[in-house]
Design a protein around this motif. Structure first.
Motif, PDB file in Angstrom:
ATOM      1  N   TYR A 183      25.374  26.303  -1.832  1.00 34.20           N
ATOM      2  CA  TYR A 183      24.690  27.628  -0.253  1.00 34.20           C
ATOM      3  C   TYR A 183      23.602  27.533  -0.749  1.00 34.20           C
ATOM      4  O   TYR A 183      23.331  28.820  -1.039  1.00 34.20           O
ATOM      5  N   LEU A 185      19.861  29.614   0.970  1.00 26.43           N
ATOM      6  CA  LEU A 185      19.693  30.829   1.156  1.00 26.43           C
ATOM      7  C   LEU A 185      19.378  30.742   3.630  1.00 26.43           C
ATOM      8  O   LEU A 185      18.075  30.510   3.366  1.00 26.43           O
ATOM      9  N   VAL A 189      21.796  34.453   6.697  1.00 26.84           N
ATOM     10  CA  VAL A 189      21.529  35.306   5.873  1.00 26.84           C
ATOM     11  C   VAL A 189      20.287  35.834   5.245  1.00 26.84           C
ATOM     12  O   VAL A 189      20.632  37.003   5.092  1.00 26.84           O
ATOM     13  N   ARG A 190      18.747  35.163   5.489  1.00 25.69           N
ATOM     14  CA  ARG A 190      17.787  35.850   5.357  1.00 25.69           C
ATOM     15  C   ARG A 190      18.217  37.532   6.381  1.00 25.69           C
ATOM     16  O   ARG A 190      17.637  38.723   5.343  1.00 25.69           O
TER      17      ARG A 190
END
Lengths: 258, 258
Positions: A183, A185, A189-190
């Motif tokens: 998974y 980043l 997500v960031r």
């Protein structure tokens, strides 16, 4: 996003410097208290104590400003700091102490002082010279405590909402769409984590502000020597808990953080 | 007191095992969900899903029993675990997730599902087969959520009292009597910290119990495939947050924990 320089090392160094500054300050404050006990209380003594209290308040303010700047780049590290012992970290509330704990500490000091005064009196017929709280001081402290508890509870519940609505929900919805077992980043997500951490920093700043303002107001209500006794006890607690916590970490097999 | 063996390493290994078990379990659960989507819903499918859900519940129960045993020897480590990334640790509530967050997650899943069903319907005139919540299910979930929030708030305020009355006050009174600059971990301090940690373990057990019971009750209210969707989303969140948190720790210059 994180820079190539090590923000964790920067945070750790800042904390170490702050704690050794606390130790120096403690020595200075204890010296002043002892001097005050051996001389008659004069306005000169009060002025000297007030200058020390102002200095302590200013250094606290400088420290929180400095750590807030660093927290904007590396927020989580301050909510669960690895440069603190596990015992210290487990006692944190929004990256620091609870402002309401100032009152518990203060009342305990008053209570313990009454006990020690009583036993000293029974022993040698003399009593300590620690000034009693006046009725108006008691009322002011009580009012400040009530206001502080309300603000603290507000921040506690804001932190709960942050964990649930701002963090868990959007992250879970992103995670749901991803295929494992790796998974990464990704940008989505960031951005979400950046939003969460922005909210965490705001909360930490509000909590720091509450800690600082509560401390300032307490010092204002107390007489210089009472404030001095209080600040010495508060700082001694931090310095001791750090030292005890580190010793316990070593006993439990935690490697040193250096 | 701590034994000569490293409890921190034991805690870290236990967490690593648990997380890799979570990944395996996740693969198994996703496989079952995909299978269910490609075949007509039968009682066989439900029975298989139920068996998986029982297994997941049992493994969660086994894990919390195992970590509670270790926490009795090294409590603080679980409230501020160094084996988790900073981001994971900063999101903890009493050594784990908030039980109330199950509901936020669940409602978000329902909401997101409605959105995706709608866009799928607009696109090709077909809708997903994810079973809708019945009115009685909605009422049951709502009741459970209310009860859970009450219990969670009770534990939150118990933890606040613990930090202030059981920890700060007695430790400050001991610290006050000591002369620096070295503050040793004497018997008085050890006994007080043992008392604090005893209370912390009790609280962690109560929080774990609330997490487990809330989870079990939700699974009971939901249909097997709804529960399966829910548990997959919850596990995926944990697995992803761990992976993202570790990557961020590396970016911020945190050394690996191994």
């Amino acid at each position: 996003m994180g820079s190539s320089s090590s923000e964790r090392v920067e945070g750790q160094n800042m904390y170490k410097e702050w704690m050794s500054f606390q130790e120096q300050e403690l020595t200075e404050l204890i010296h002043s208290l002892n001097l005050n006990k051996t001389t008659a209380t004069t306005s000169d003594n009060d002025a000297e104590i007030n200058a020390l209290l102002d200095k302590a308040t200013q250094s606290f303010q400088d420290y929180i400003e400095r750590r807030n700047r660093l927290a904007r780049r590396d927020t989580s590290a301050f909510f669960s700091p690895r440069w603190c012992s596990s015992f210290e970290s487990s006692m944190l509330w929004i990256a620091g102490c609870r402002p309401s704990s100032f009152f518990n500490l203060f009342y305990a000091l008053c209570g313990s002082d009454i006990d020690s005064r009583l036993s000293q009196f029974l022993q040698d017929g003399k009593s300590d010279e620690f000034p009693q709280l006046s009725p108006s001081q008691l009322v002011a402290i009580d009012n400040l405590q009530r206001r502080t508890i309300v603000e603290e509870e507000k921040l506690t519940s804001q932190f709960a909402s942050l964990q649930q609505d701002k963090a868990d929900v959007p992250l879970a919805l992103i995670a749901r769409k991803l295929e494992g077992p790796q998974y990464e980043l990704n940008e989505d997500v960031r951005e979400t984590i950046a939003e969460i951490e922005k909210a965490m920093v705001c909360l930490m700043e509000e909590a720091d502000n509450l800690r600082l303002e509560t401390f300032k107001e307490m010092v204002k209500i107390l007489k210089p020597v009472q404030a001095l006794e209080f600040i010495i006890a508060a700082k001694k607690l931090r310095v001791c808990v750090r030292s005890w916590g580190e010793e316990r970490d070593r006993e439990h097999g935690q490697e040193d953080k250096e």
